[in-house]
Design a protein around this motif. Structure first.
Motif, mmCIF file in Angstrom:
data_model
loop_
_atom_site.group_PDB
_atom_site.id
_atom_site.type_symbol
_atom_site.label_atom_id
_atom_site.label_comp_id
_atom_site.label_asym_id
_atom_site.label_seq_id
_atom_site.Cartn_x
_atom_site.Cartn_y
_atom_site.Cartn_z
ATOM 1 N N ASN A 71 14.719 -11.290 -4.753
ATOM 2 C CA ASN A 71 15.369 -9.492 -4.480
ATOM 3 C C ASN A 71 13.984 -8.779 -4.685
ATOM 4 O O ASN A 71 14.429 -7.621 -4.466
ATOM 5 C CB ASN A 71 16.382 -9.292 -6.239
ATOM 6 N N ASN A 72 12.619 -9.216 -4.978
ATOM 7 C CA ASN A 72 11.650 -8.999 -4.643
ATOM 8 C C ASN A 72 11.382 -8.156 -2.430
ATOM 9 O O ASN A 72 11.778 -9.290 -2.257
ATOM 10 C CB ASN A 72 10.396 -9.520 -4.656
ATOM 11 N N LEU A 73 11.213 -7.326 -2.551
ATOM 12 C CA LEU A 73 11.265 -6.141 -1.291
ATOM 13 C C LEU A 73 10.088 -7.088 -0.387
ATOM 14 O O LEU A 73 9.766 -7.663 0.795
ATOM 15 C CB LEU A 73 11.075 -4.773 -0.983
ATOM 16 N N MET A 105 9.210 7.017 -4.541
ATOM 17 C CA MET A 105 7.999 7.134 -4.054
ATOM 18 C C MET A 105 7.854 6.047 -3.655
ATOM 19 O O MET A 105 6.270 5.514 -3.319
ATOM 20 C CB MET A 105 6.989 7.639 -5.721
ATOM 21 N N ALA A 106 8.755 5.179 -2.984
ATOM 22 C CA ALA A 106 8.888 4.028 -2.233
ATOM 23 C C ALA A 106 7.890 3.005 -2.760
ATOM 24 O O ALA A 106 7.654 2.691 -1.952
ATOM 25 C CB ALA A 106 8.734 4.910 -0.722
ATOM 26 N N GLY A 107 7.947 2.893 -4.007
ATOM 27 C CA GLY A 107 7.109 1.820 -4.341
ATOM 28 C C GLY A 107 7.451 -0.046 -4.100
ATOM 29 O O GLY A 107 6.842 -0.469 -3.179
ATOM 30 N N GLY A 108 8.733 0.248 -3.461
ATOM 31 C CA GLY A 108 8.985 -1.484 -3.151
ATOM 32 C C GLY A 108 8.472 -0.993 -1.707
ATOM 33 O O GLY A 108 8.786 -2.168 -1.168
ATOM 34 N N SER A 182 18.718 6.151 -9.957
ATOM 35 C CA SER A 182 18.996 4.967 -8.926
ATOM 36 C C SER A 182 19.202 6.214 -7.190
ATOM 37 O O SER A 182 20.216 7.403 -7.481
ATOM 38 C CB SER A 182 20.588 4.067 -8.800
ATOM 39 N N THR A 183 18.679 5.696 -6.576
ATOM 40 C CA THR A 183 18.721 6.270 -4.886
ATOM 41 C C THR A 183 20.260 6.316 -4.774
ATOM 42 O O THR A 183 20.901 7.239 -3.912
ATOM 43 C CB THR A 183 17.678 5.742 -3.631
ATOM 44 N N LYS A 184 21.055 5.317 -4.454
ATOM 45 C CA LYS A 184 22.609 4.766 -3.842
ATOM 46 C C LYS A 184 22.987 5.782 -4.473
ATOM 47 O O LYS A 184 23.857 6.925 -3.544
ATOM 48 C CB LYS A 184 22.558 3.875 -4.493
HETATM 49 P P1 ATP Z 1 12.391 5.306 -3.193
HETATM 50 O O1 ATP Z 1 11.682 6.129 -2.672
HETATM 51 O O2 ATP Z 1 12.430 4.346 -1.904
HETATM 52 O O3 ATP Z 1 13.663 5.823 -3.529
HETATM 53 P P2 ATP Z 1 11.651 4.782 -5.808
HETATM 54 O O4 ATP Z 1 10.680 4.547 -5.456
HETATM 55 O O5 ATP Z 1 13.006 4.898 -6.202
HETATM 56 O O6 ATP Z 1 12.040 4.250 -3.694
HETATM 57 P P3 ATP Z 1 11.365 1.494 -5.778
HETATM 58 O O7 ATP Z 1 10.623 1.381 -7.316
HETATM 59 O O8 ATP Z 1 10.804 1.226 -4.742
HETATM 60 O O9 ATP Z 1 12.583 2.446 -5.880
HETATM 61 O O10 ATP Z 1 12.552 0.326 -6.389
HETATM 62 C C1 ATP Z 1 13.857 0.675 -6.725
HETATM 63 C C2 ATP Z 1 14.543 -1.116 -7.127
HETATM 64 O O11 ATP Z 1 14.095 -2.101 -6.384
HETATM 65 C C3 ATP Z 1 13.809 -1.717 -8.542
HETATM 66 O O12 ATP Z 1 14.286 -0.823 -9.601
HETATM 67 C C4 ATP Z 1 13.781 -2.990 -8.398
HETATM 68 O O13 ATP Z 1 14.238 -3.786 -8.365
HETATM 69 C C5 ATP Z 1 13.869 -3.568 -6.792
HETATM 70 N N1 ATP Z 1 12.782 -3.675 -6.036
HETATM 71 C C6 ATP Z 1 12.488 -5.093 -5.286
HETATM 72 N N2 ATP Z 1 11.142 -4.978 -4.635
HETATM 73 C C7 ATP Z 1 10.396 -4.374 -5.502
HETATM 74 C C8 ATP Z 1 8.914 -4.409 -5.484
HETATM 75 N N3 ATP Z 1 8.713 -4.907 -4.566
HETATM 76 N N4 ATP Z 1 8.527 -2.539 -5.826
HETATM 77 C C9 ATP Z 1 9.621 -1.826 -6.980
HETATM 78 N N5 ATP Z 1 10.966 -2.035 -6.947
HETATM 79 C C10 ATP Z 1 11.297 -3.112 -6.116
#
Ligand code: ATP
Length: 302
Positions: A71-73, A105-108, A182-184
């Motif tokens: 599940n981790n990207l 912040m597109a962390g994943g 949640s982005t969704k």
């Molecule tokens: P975006 O800006 O693309 O919408 P985001 O900052 O809103 O991203 P992320 O932190 O990228 O959101 O991730 C959201 C979900 O994705 C988390 O709740 C987590 O369970 C899942 N996830 C999977 N892999 C990762 C990763 N390497 N880092 C962070 N989240 C991850």
């Protein structure tokens, strides 16, 4: 180029903000067609890649909320690459998480992007930026941008990218309130066809090319605020605090809830950081700057 030490490579994976975010329409297949200005900022995760003598992918990380499995990207990106190139050797990937999670912040996505660069180097795959971007979009719409980094116009579902000039120097205050968005949820609740207020993305591209900071800050806008701010008014409180503290402008990034302010004076950003902390408005808060160049020239590890 990452830090080279035999079979071990370390890379920084930078977070992004959106200086502007517009949604053009919802496509019949449910995807949204966007027009966004992406910008790397100085908040980053650190990933280490190491060859192993067992088969497969192992992830170790320092964050309780994140999965270590498929599940981790990071895992998804590594699997995609290793299948495509028939890599039999194992790989151990270590993640030091610093970018706020579920923050806009597109962390994943940036972690996944770092896997493309890291494994490309570790296994000498010879992938071009274009090769990596084409594979990366299978992991997520923001991954191709994260592979290139820097400043870019992002169109389509995020896969049509145009590199832009770096913005002028400025100081950033980036604050994430203690809520997870949640982005969704945000995209599902966006009524793209009824939006009346669209940010001037073309004007911002022009301002970037002219190096005109005021032209940029005057055009900051994010249509996703219509959904997220309504649900979480704390976002508006943080924006107001930044504006009254001397920010040129302040905006929610991506689907939120992270807010960023752009300042000419570092002192003003630092003072505002303290004020937001003291009021307990943000669980995570950073004073930082834009990251320039992206992978047009490879980011140096340091
Ligand atoms: P975006 O800006 O693309 O919408 P985001 O900052 O809103 O991203 P992320 O932190 O990228 O959101 O991730 C959201 C979900 O994705 C988390 O709740 C987590 O369970 C899942 N996830 C999977 N892999 C990762 C990763 N390497 N880092 C962070 N989240 C991850």
């Amino acid at each position: 180029m990452g830090d080279h030490e035999m079979d071990r490579i370390t890379r920084k994976a930078y977070a992004k903000i959106n200086l502007g975010l517009d949604v053009i329409r919802r496509r019949p297949d449910g995807y949204h067609e966007v027009k966004m200005i992406m910008q790397s900022v100085g908040i980053y995760d650190r990933l280490t890649f190491q060859r192993a003598d067992w088969e497969g992918i192992r992830i170790s990380l320092d964050h309780a909320e994140l999965p270590c499995d498929q599940n981790n990207l990071i895992y998804k990106a590594a699997q995609l690459i290793m299948d495509a190139y028939g890599i039999k050797s194992g790989v151990e990937i270590t993640l030091n998480k610093n970018i706020p999670i579920a923050a806009g912040m597109a962390g994943g996505s940036t972690d996944a992007a770092a896997v493309f660069h890291g494994l490309n180097e570790l296994f000498g795959l010879g992938m071009s930026l274009q090769d990596m971007k084409e594979m990366g979009v299978k992991i997520g719409a923001d991954v191709p941008y994260c592979i290139m980094g820097g400043t870019a116009l992002s169109e389509g579902i995020g896969e049509i990218l145009t590199p832009l000039s770096d913005p002028p120097d400025a100081h950033l205050l980036i604050a994430k309130p203690d809520i997870n968005v949640s982005t969704k949820f945000v995209y599902e609740n966006l009524h793209a066809d009824t939006l009346t207020d669209h940010p001037d993305i073309d004007g911002m591209v022009k301002a970037l090319n002219e190096g005109n900071l005021k032209g940029i800050t005057d055009r900051m806008g994010n249509v996703l605020e219509t959904v997220t701010v309504k649900e979480y008014p704390i976002i508006d409180r943080i924006k107001k605090e930044m504006l009254s503290g001397g920010a040129e402008n302040a905006l929610m990034s991506g689907s939120g809830p992270t807010v960023f302010g752009i300042y000419k004076e570092k002192k003003a950003a630092e003072k505002c950081c303290e004020a937001i902390r003291e009021q307990g408005l943000a669980g995570q808060i950073f004073v930082t700057e834009f990251v320039k160049n992206g992978n047009k020239t490879e980011v140096q590890e340091g």
